[in-house]
Write a protein that holds these residues in place. Sequence first.
Motif, PDB file in Angstrom:
ATOM      1  N   GLY A 141       7.978 -38.271 -30.646  1.00 45.31           N
ATOM      2  CA  GLY A 141       6.641 -38.727 -31.020  1.00 45.31           C
ATOM      3  C   GLY A 141       6.573 -39.505 -32.310  1.00 45.31           C
ATOM      4  N   ILE A 142       7.658 -40.152 -32.713  1.00 35.47           N
ATOM      5  CA  ILE A 142       7.640 -40.862 -34.000  1.00 35.47           C
ATOM      6  C   ILE A 142       7.048 -42.266 -33.882  1.00 35.47           C
ATOM      7  CG2 ILE A 142       9.655 -39.576 -34.796  1.00 35.47           C
ATOM      8  CD1 ILE A 142      11.310 -42.098 -34.338  1.00 35.47           C
ATOM      9  N   GLU A 143       6.788 -42.731 -32.662  1.00 38.10           N
ATOM     10  CA  GLU A 143       6.278 -44.103 -32.505  1.00 38.10           C
ATOM     11  C   GLU A 143       4.891 -44.273 -33.124  1.00 38.10           C
ATOM     12  OE1 GLU A 143       5.043 -41.862 -28.792  1.00 38.10           O
ATOM     13  OE2 GLU A 143       6.801 -42.012 -30.098  1.00 38.10           O
ATOM     14  N   SER A 144       4.133 -43.187 -33.256  1.00 39.18           N
ATOM     15  CA  SER A 144       2.787 -43.265 -33.835  1.00 39.18           C
ATOM     16  C   SER A 144       2.760 -42.928 -35.320  1.00 39.18           C
ATOM     17  CB  SER A 144       1.840 -42.321 -33.077  1.00 39.18           C
ATOM     18  OG  SER A 144       2.311 -40.985 -33.142  1.00 39.18           O
ATOM     19  N   MET A 145       3.936 -42.683 -35.901  1.00 40.84           N
ATOM     20  CA  MET A 145       4.000 -42.285 -37.305  1.00 40.84           C
ATOM     21  C   MET A 145       4.256 -43.487 -38.204  1.00 40.84           C
ATOM     22  SD  MET A 145       6.329 -38.822 -36.856  1.00 40.84           S
ATOM     23  CE  MET A 145       6.377 -38.532 -38.633  1.00 40.84           C
ATOM     24  N   GLU A 146       3.796 -43.375 -39.444  1.00 43.23           N
ATOM     25  CA  GLU A 146       4.074 -44.403 -40.444  1.00 43.23           C
ATOM     26  C   GLU A 146       5.528 -44.286 -40.904  1.00 43.23           C
ATOM     27  OE1 GLU A 146       2.134 -46.814 -41.395  1.00 43.23           O
ATOM     28  OE2 GLU A 146       0.427 -46.146 -40.171  1.00 43.23           O
ATOM     29  N   GLU A 147       6.056 -45.387 -41.416  1.00 48.27           N
ATOM     30  CA  GLU A 147       7.455 -45.426 -41.846  1.00 48.27           C
ATOM     31  C   GLU A 147       7.760 -44.359 -42.897  1.00 48.27           C
ATOM     32  OE1 GLU A 147       9.626 -48.461 -44.684  1.00 48.27           O
ATOM     33  OE2 GLU A 147       9.507 -49.301 -42.650  1.00 48.27           O
ATOM     34  N   GLU A 148       6.879 -44.203 -43.875  1.00 52.26           N
ATOM     35  CA  GLU A 148       7.110 -43.236 -44.937  1.00 52.26           C
ATOM     36  C   GLU A 148       7.160 -41.814 -44.380  1.00 52.26           C
ATOM     37  OE1 GLU A 148       7.851 -41.747 -48.707  1.00 52.26           O
ATOM     38  OE2 GLU A 148       7.881 -43.820 -47.972  1.00 52.26           O
ATOM     39  N   ALA A 149       6.292 -41.516 -43.415  1.00 48.45           N
ATOM     40  CA  ALA A 149       6.273 -40.181 -42.825  1.00 48.45           C
ATOM     41  C   ALA A 149       7.551 -39.901 -42.050  1.00 48.45           C
ATOM     42  CB  ALA A 149       5.057 -40.035 -41.914  1.00 48.45           C
ATOM     43  N   VAL A 150       8.067 -40.920 -41.354  1.00 44.64           N
ATOM     44  CA  VAL A 150       9.319 -40.749 -40.608  1.00 44.64           C
ATOM     45  C   VAL A 150      10.480 -40.491 -41.560  1.00 44.64           C
ATOM     46  CG1 VAL A 150      10.987 -41.899 -39.099  1.00 44.64           C
ATOM     47  CG2 VAL A 150       8.544 -42.128 -38.637  1.00 44.64           C
ATOM     48  N   LEU A 151      10.543 -41.252 -42.652  1.00 47.34           N
ATOM     49  CA  LEU A 151      11.622 -41.058 -43.623  1.00 47.34           C
ATOM     50  C   LEU A 151      11.555 -39.670 -44.256  1.00 47.34           C
ATOM     51  CD1 LEU A 151      11.656 -44.553 -45.398  1.00 47.34           C
ATOM     52  CD2 LEU A 151      13.214 -43.697 -43.651  1.00 47.34           C
ATOM     53  N   GLN A 152      10.356 -39.219 -44.575  1.00 47.54           N
ATOM     54  CA  GLN A 152      10.206 -37.891 -45.160  1.00 47.54           C
ATOM     55  C   GLN A 152      10.659 -36.809 -44.174  1.00 47.54           C
ATOM     56  OE1 GLN A 152       9.409 -36.971 -48.186  1.00 47.54           O
ATOM     57  NE2 GLN A 152       8.743 -38.924 -49.061  1.00 47.54           N
ATOM     58  N   LEU A 153      10.317 -36.980 -42.898  1.00 46.17           N
ATOM     59  CA  LEU A 153      10.649 -35.977 -41.895  1.00 46.17           C
ATOM     60  C   LEU A 153      12.153 -35.906 -41.649  1.00 46.17           C
ATOM     61  CD1 LEU A 153       9.921 -33.911 -39.772  1.00 46.17           C
ATOM     62  CD2 LEU A 153       9.436 -35.788 -38.176  1.00 46.17           C
ATOM     63  N   VAL A 154      12.808 -37.054 -41.417  1.00 48.90           N
ATOM     64  CA  VAL A 154      14.242 -37.017 -41.135  1.00 48.90           C
ATOM     65  C   VAL A 154      15.021 -36.571 -42.376  1.00 48.90           C
ATOM     66  CG1 VAL A 154      14.081 -38.749 -39.312  1.00 48.90           C
ATOM     67  CG2 VAL A 154      14.543 -39.492 -41.654  1.00 48.90           C
ATOM     68  N   GLY A 155      14.524 -36.933 -43.571  1.00 52.88           N
ATOM     69  CA  GLY A 155      15.175 -36.461 -44.784  1.00 52.88           C
ATOM     70  C   GLY A 155      15.102 -34.951 -44.910  1.00 52.88           C
ATOM     71  N   ARG A 156      13.975 -34.381 -44.532  1.00 49.11           N
ATOM     72  CA  ARG A 156      13.823 -32.928 -44.577  1.00 49.11           C
ATOM     73  C   ARG A 156      14.762 -32.246 -43.589  1.00 49.11           C
ATOM     74  NH1 ARG A 156       8.173 -29.726 -43.167  1.00 49.11           N
ATOM     75  NH2 ARG A 156       8.875 -27.620 -43.754  1.00 49.11           N
ATOM     76  N   LEU A 157      14.896 -32.830 -42.412  1.00 49.62           N
ATOM     77  CA  LEU A 157      15.790 -32.255 -41.395  1.00 49.62           C
ATOM     78  C   LEU A 157      17.250 -32.306 -41.833  1.00 49.62           C
ATOM     79  CD1 LEU A 157      14.169 -33.713 -38.138  1.00 49.62           C
ATOM     80  CD2 LEU A 157      13.842 -31.441 -39.151  1.00 49.62           C
ATOM     81  N   ILE A 158      17.649 -33.405 -42.458  1.00 48.84           N
ATOM     82  CA  ILE A 158      19.024 -33.516 -42.960  1.00 48.84           C
ATOM     83  C   ILE A 158      19.296 -32.474 -44.031  1.00 48.84           C
ATOM     84  CG2 ILE A 158      20.601 -35.004 -44.253  1.00 48.84           C
ATOM     85  CD1 ILE A 158      19.394 -37.400 -42.774  1.00 48.84           C
ATOM     86  N   ASP A 159      18.347 -32.296 -44.943  1.00 51.06           N
ATOM     87  CA  ASP A 159      18.527 -31.311 -46.011  1.00 51.06           C
ATOM     88  C   ASP A 159      18.630 -29.893 -45.453  1.00 51.06           C
ATOM     89  OD1 ASP A 159      18.467 -33.334 -47.866  1.00 51.06           O
ATOM     90  OD2 ASP A 159      16.347 -33.053 -48.395  1.00 51.06           O
ATOM     91  N   VAL A 160      17.790 -29.566 -44.474  1.00 52.04           N
ATOM     92  CA  VAL A 160      17.822 -28.234 -43.866  1.00 52.04           C
ATOM     93  C   VAL A 160      19.169 -27.989 -43.190  1.00 52.04           C
ATOM     94  CG1 VAL A 160      16.844 -26.806 -42.025  1.00 52.04           C
ATOM     95  CG2 VAL A 160      15.331 -28.022 -43.596  1.00 52.04           C
ATOM     96  N   ALA A 161      19.677 -29.002 -42.474  1.00 52.93           N
ATOM     97  CA  ALA A 161      20.962 -28.860 -41.777  1.00 52.93           C
ATOM     98  C   ALA A 161      22.099 -28.615 -42.764  1.00 52.93           C
ATOM     99  CB  ALA A 161      21.231 -30.098 -40.931  1.00 52.93           C
ATOM    100  N   GLN A 162      22.124 -29.376 -43.840  1.00 52.29           N
ATOM    101  CA  GLN A 162      23.212 -29.222 -44.812  1.00 52.29           C
ATOM    102  C   GLN A 162      23.113 -27.899 -45.566  1.00 52.29           C
ATOM    103  OE1 GLN A 162      24.839 -33.436 -46.147  1.00 52.29           O
ATOM    104  NE2 GLN A 162      22.774 -33.142 -46.927  1.00 52.29           N
ATOM    105  N   ASP A 163      21.897 -27.465 -45.871  1.00 53.31           N
ATOM    106  CA  ASP A 163      21.725 -26.185 -46.551  1.00 53.31           C
ATOM    107  C   ASP A 163      22.176 -25.025 -45.664  1.00 53.31           C
ATOM    108  OD1 ASP A 163      20.739 -27.477 -48.762  1.00 53.31           O
ATOM    109  OD2 ASP A 163      18.619 -27.133 -48.257  1.00 53.31           O
ATOM    110  N   ALA A 164      22.085 -25.222 -44.335  1.00 57.06           N
ATOM    111  CA  ALA A 164      22.500 -24.168 -43.402  1.00 57.06           C
ATOM    112  C   ALA A 164      23.994 -24.205 -43.118  1.00 57.06           C
ATOM    113  CB  ALA A 164      21.720 -24.292 -42.097  1.00 57.06           C
ATOM    114  N   GLY A 165      24.702 -25.150 -43.696  1.00 57.10           N
ATOM    115  CA  GLY A 165      26.156 -25.204 -43.542  1.00 57.10           C
ATOM    116  C   GLY A 165      26.670 -26.135 -42.474  1.00 57.10           C
ATOM    117  N   ALA A 166      25.816 -26.971 -41.869  1.00 48.39           N
ATOM    118  CA  ALA A 166      26.258 -27.903 -40.825  1.00 48.39           C
ATOM    119  C   ALA A 166      26.696 -29.225 -41.442  1.00 48.39           C
ATOM    120  CB  ALA A 166      25.150 -28.148 -39.812  1.00 48.39           C
TER     121      ALA A 166
END
Length: 291
Positions: A141-166
Amino acid sequence: MSPPRAFGNGPGPGLVLALALALAATSPRPVAAQGVRDEGLSVVGKGSARAKPTAAEIDLDVSATAELTGDAIVKFRDAVKRVRDAFAALKLPDVAIEERGPAVSQKGAAFNPYMGMDMGARAKTRTEVQLSRKLVVKVSGIESMEEEAVLQLVGRLIDVAQDAGAQVGPRVDPYTAYRYDISTNSSLVRFVVEDYDKIREEAFAKAAADARAKAERLARLNGVELGAVQSVRENADAQPQQRVYIYNFQDQSGDADEQRERLTSPKFQAVPIQVELSVRFAITPVAGAKP
């Protein structure tokens, strides 16, 4: 000087007639007749369509190593659970995790051209078992999101993954990539247009319309009438290499779903697709038109 003789040792009437018939048979026919009866009218139509990515995907690698296989299994299960629990805690309805099958390998067993030099040393140590699993984090559902919101979301997901050891991103051994000429993609996020067939259908429709418009114009300028389509061929070489993505070299032998063709881009922007068609139309002379 006496005038030249009309007849004598020159070619006889029969030979002259044969040469005339041969020349008539080999002379080109009128262009109009040739186009109507044999070739028809061939044109090339081009069409393109663009679509904004509808999903973003992040490849993760979770692994665990131990000398005893049982210990490796326990550590591996805990590592995968830790990553899954971290994403579940986000409580984001549009975020899902897809799992690939586990792999069992030897730690540090990547192909080494000089491995024969330390074969004796390696034989003295106990083999460490490594279990690994690939996870794909997908946000829809990212097609309706603004660019800044998409960057914030994927950045958060990357941080969560790395903090969990992946490990984030595709894992390709540098020597393997060099040996088999594999491109080492440094992109951490893959943006996907999921309805690829619909976008491609739109591009085909535009290419067909472009071909007919060109054919109608050429037919009008040459005094002929456009008929039915005789043949259609897609010019595959004219398409840019833009949509094929296989997760990474280690997964090329995986299931067919992983290796399907999809419209992807490393950037969050409209992704283009282009098609080119060679179309041949039948033509007939227009009544009263000059040959």
